[in-house]
Enzyme design. Structure first.
Site, PDB file in Angstrom:
ATOM      1  N   HIS A  36       0.826  -1.208   0.000  1.00 24.43           N
ATOM      2  CA  HIS A  36       0.000   0.000   0.000  1.00 24.43           C
ATOM      3  C   HIS A  36       0.863   1.262   0.000  1.00 24.43           C
ATOM      4  CE1 HIS A  36      -3.469  -2.535   0.718  1.00 24.43           C
ATOM      5  NE2 HIS A  36      -4.222  -1.469   0.547  1.00 24.43           N
ATOM      6  N   LYS A 101      -9.857  -7.813   8.103  1.00 29.06           N
ATOM      7  CA  LYS A 101     -10.558  -8.071   9.368  1.00 29.06           C
ATOM      8  C   LYS A 101     -10.551  -6.811  10.209  1.00 29.06           C
ATOM      9  CE  LYS A 101      -6.659  -9.894  12.005  1.00 29.06           C
ATOM     10  NZ  LYS A 101      -6.114 -11.004  12.771  1.00 29.06           N
TER      11      LYS A 101
END
Length: 172
Positions: A36, A101
């Site tokens: 990222h 999550k």
């Protein structure tokens, strides 16, 4: 259970509601923190991303290496909040969904709504289970990062829950 396929379109994703259980098939791209950061650096420099993210889904995982006879090792979800600083700009570039999550920030939830994108959650600690859904894997970029590189996964019947739907509604 709702069956969906990636890459996907906004109309398909708009039909999903927070709390829906889905079975995902098609293509998922893996990306964790380091990947990222590199995506963000490319965007900041005005350079193209290494693959077309429009309509695609990123799975926040760093797959373990495969052992003999396996396509992939354990590949459970990692904590999504660590990707929050980078998620809005990727959604703005056309990313359709992410899988991880845990909760997301208000800014990121608003970005899902503004971009008509979806956040799915997978079960932490179930990496061996999720590896059974992977049929094929290929490193597409940032291989120098090892397991944190970006891998293209071909999946079949990958189970997840819609945590934030395209209207911004959340299960959290």
């Amino acid at each position: 259970m709702i069956k969906i396929k990636f890459p996907s379109d906004k109309k398909t994703l708009a039909a999903l509601n927070a709390g829906d259980i889905v079975s995902i098939s098609g293509t998922l791209y893996t990306a964790r923190d380091a990947a990222h950061k590199r995506f963000s650096e490319l965007i900041e420099k005005g350079l193209p991303l290494p693959f077309d993210i429009c309509g695609q889904a990123l799975y926040y995982t760093g797959p373990c290496p495969a052992v003999s006879g396996q396509v992939i090792g354990s590949c459970g979800p990692t904590t999504s909040a660590r990707m929050d600083p980078f998620t809005p700009e990727l959604l703005d570039k056309g990313l359709a969904a992410v899988i991880g999550k845990g909760k997301r920030s208000e800014e990121v939830k608003n970005s899902f709504k503004n971009n008509k994108a979806v956040y799915f959650v997978a079960i932490g600690g179930a990496g061996a289970y999720y590896s059974d859904a992977v049929r094929k894997t290929e490193c597409v970029c940032f291989g120098d990062l090892g397991t944190e590189g970006v891998y293209k996964l071909t999946v079949e019947d990958f189970k997840a829950v819609v945590a934030v739907d395209s209207s911004g509604k959340s299960i959290y």
